[in-house]
Design a protein around this motif. Structure first.
Motif, short mmCIF file in Angstrom:
data_model
loop_
_atom_site.label_atom_id
_atom_site.label_comp_id
_atom_site.label_asym_id
_atom_site.label_seq_id
_atom_site.Cartn_x
_atom_site.Cartn_y
_atom_site.Cartn_z
N ALA A 8 0.84 -1.20 0.00
CA ALA A 8 0.00 0.00 0.00
C ALA A 8 0.87 1.25 0.00
O ALA A 8 0.59 2.21 -0.74
CB ALA A 8 -0.93 -0.01 1.21
N ARG A 9 1.91 1.23 0.79
CA ARG A 9 2.81 2.40 0.87
C ARG A 9 3.54 2.65 -0.45
O ARG A 9 3.71 3.79 -0.86
CB ARG A 9 3.80 2.17 2.01
CG ARG A 9 4.75 3.31 2.24
CD ARG A 9 4.00 4.54 2.78
NE ARG A 9 4.90 5.59 3.14
CZ ARG A 9 5.32 5.84 4.35
NH1 ARG A 9 4.90 5.12 5.37
NH2 ARG A 9 6.16 6.82 4.58
N ARG A 30 2.46 1.66 -3.34
CA ARG A 30 1.45 1.65 -4.40
C ARG A 30 1.74 0.54 -5.41
O ARG A 30 1.62 0.71 -6.62
CB ARG A 30 1.34 3.01 -5.08
CG ARG A 30 0.78 4.07 -4.17
CD ARG A 30 0.49 5.35 -4.92
NE ARG A 30 -0.25 6.27 -4.09
CZ ARG A 30 0.30 7.31 -3.46
NH1 ARG A 30 1.58 7.55 -3.58
NH2 ARG A 30 -0.45 8.11 -2.74
N TRP A 31 2.14 -0.60 -4.87
CA TRP A 31 2.37 -1.81 -5.66
C TRP A 31 1.23 -2.77 -5.36
O TRP A 31 0.52 -2.64 -4.38
CB TRP A 31 3.70 -2.46 -5.28
CG TRP A 31 4.94 -1.75 -5.71
CD1 TRP A 31 5.07 -0.44 -6.09
CD2 TRP A 31 6.26 -2.31 -5.76
NE1 TRP A 31 6.37 -0.16 -6.38
CE2 TRP A 31 7.12 -1.29 -6.19
CE3 TRP A 31 6.78 -3.56 -5.49
CZ2 TRP A 31 8.48 -1.49 -6.36
CZ3 TRP A 31 8.14 -3.76 -5.66
CH2 TRP A 31 8.98 -2.75 -6.10
N ASP A 32 1.09 -3.80 -6.18
CA ASP A 32 0.14 -4.86 -5.90
C ASP A 32 0.67 -5.71 -4.75
O ASP A 32 1.88 -5.74 -4.49
CB ASP A 32 -0.04 -5.77 -7.12
CG ASP A 32 -0.85 -5.12 -8.22
OD1 ASP A 32 -1.47 -4.07 -7.98
OD2 ASP A 32 -0.86 -5.67 -9.33
#
Length: 179
Positions: free
Chosen positions: A26-27, A29-31
Motif C-alpha cells: 500500500a505504501r 502503491r504496488w500490488d
C-alpha cells in the motif's frame, strides 16, 4: 515487456509476512499477493483440504505453480510466501531472481503465541509438541531463508509499527540505490 519488480517476503509462519507485506505494498502503491491466498483462490479450496486430499507433496506442487504465476505477473508487487515455500529448489531459484528478498524472522516462542493451533496450518495441526515441531521446521529452513535474503527483519519484539518502519527504510534505501 519487462516484468515488474517483486519484493518477496519469506520466513516462518506467524512472522508477519502478510501483515507487513500488505502495508508495504500500500505504501509503495504496488500490488500485493499472498501465495497461500492465491493458491486457495486458484483451487477453490483451503490449504487443509489440499493437504487432506493430496498430501504435502500435492500442496507443494500447487504452491510452486502459484509462485511461478505470481512472479511472472508484469506488475510491481509485494509477494508474501508461505513458510515452507523455500524447501523446493525450483521455488528458491524463482525467488532468488527477484528484485529484493526479505526474510521476516520470528522466534519459536513468539510463533506459538501468534499461531497457537491455527486450523489453517496443517503442518502444526496434529502434533503433540508444537514447540518441538516449530523448532524442527526452523532448523530445516533457517539456512534456506538466510541464503536467499537480501534483508532480514526480526518481528520478535511484537511491535508492528517498528517492524514496518525498519522494513520500509530498508526497501526505500534499495529503491533509491537502484535509480
Amino acid at each position: 515487456m519487462t516484468i515488474g519488480r517483486k519484493i518477496v517476503l519469506i520466513g516462518p509462519m506467524g512472522a508477519g509476512k502478510t501483515s507487513l507485506g500488505k502495508r508495504l505494498a500500500a505504501r509503495l502503491r504496488w500490488d500485493f499477493v499472498d501465495t497461500d491466498h492465491a493458491l486457495c483462490a486458484r483451487t477453490g479450496v483451503d490449504i487443509p483440504t489440499i493437504f487432506a486430499q493430496e498430501g504435502e507433496a500435492g500442496f507443494r506442487k500447487r504452491e510452486h505453480a502459484t509462485l511461478a504465476a505470481e512472479l511472472a505477473d508484469p506488475r510491481e508487487r509485494v509477494v508474501a510466501c508461505g513458510g515452507g515455500i523455500v524447501i523446493n529448489a525450483g521455488n528458491r531459484r524463482l525467488i532468488a531472481g527477484q528484485f529484493l528478498v526479505v526474510f521476516i524472522d520470528v522466534s519459536v516462542h513468539r510463533q506459538i503465541l501468534r499461531i497457537g493451533r491455527d486450523r489453517n496450518r496443517p503442518l502444526v495441526q496434529n502434533t503433540d509438541n508444537l514447540q518441538a515441531k516449530l523448532e524442527q521446521l526452523r532448523d530445516e529452513r533457517l539456512g534456506l531463508y538466510e541464503g536467499l535474503a537480501d534483508i532480514r527483519i526480526d518481528t520478535d519484539n511484537n511491535h508492528f509499527t517498528n517492524s514496518f518502519k525498519q522494513l520500509l527504510h530498508e526497501v526505500e534505501s534499495r529503491l533509491r540505490h537502484e535509480r
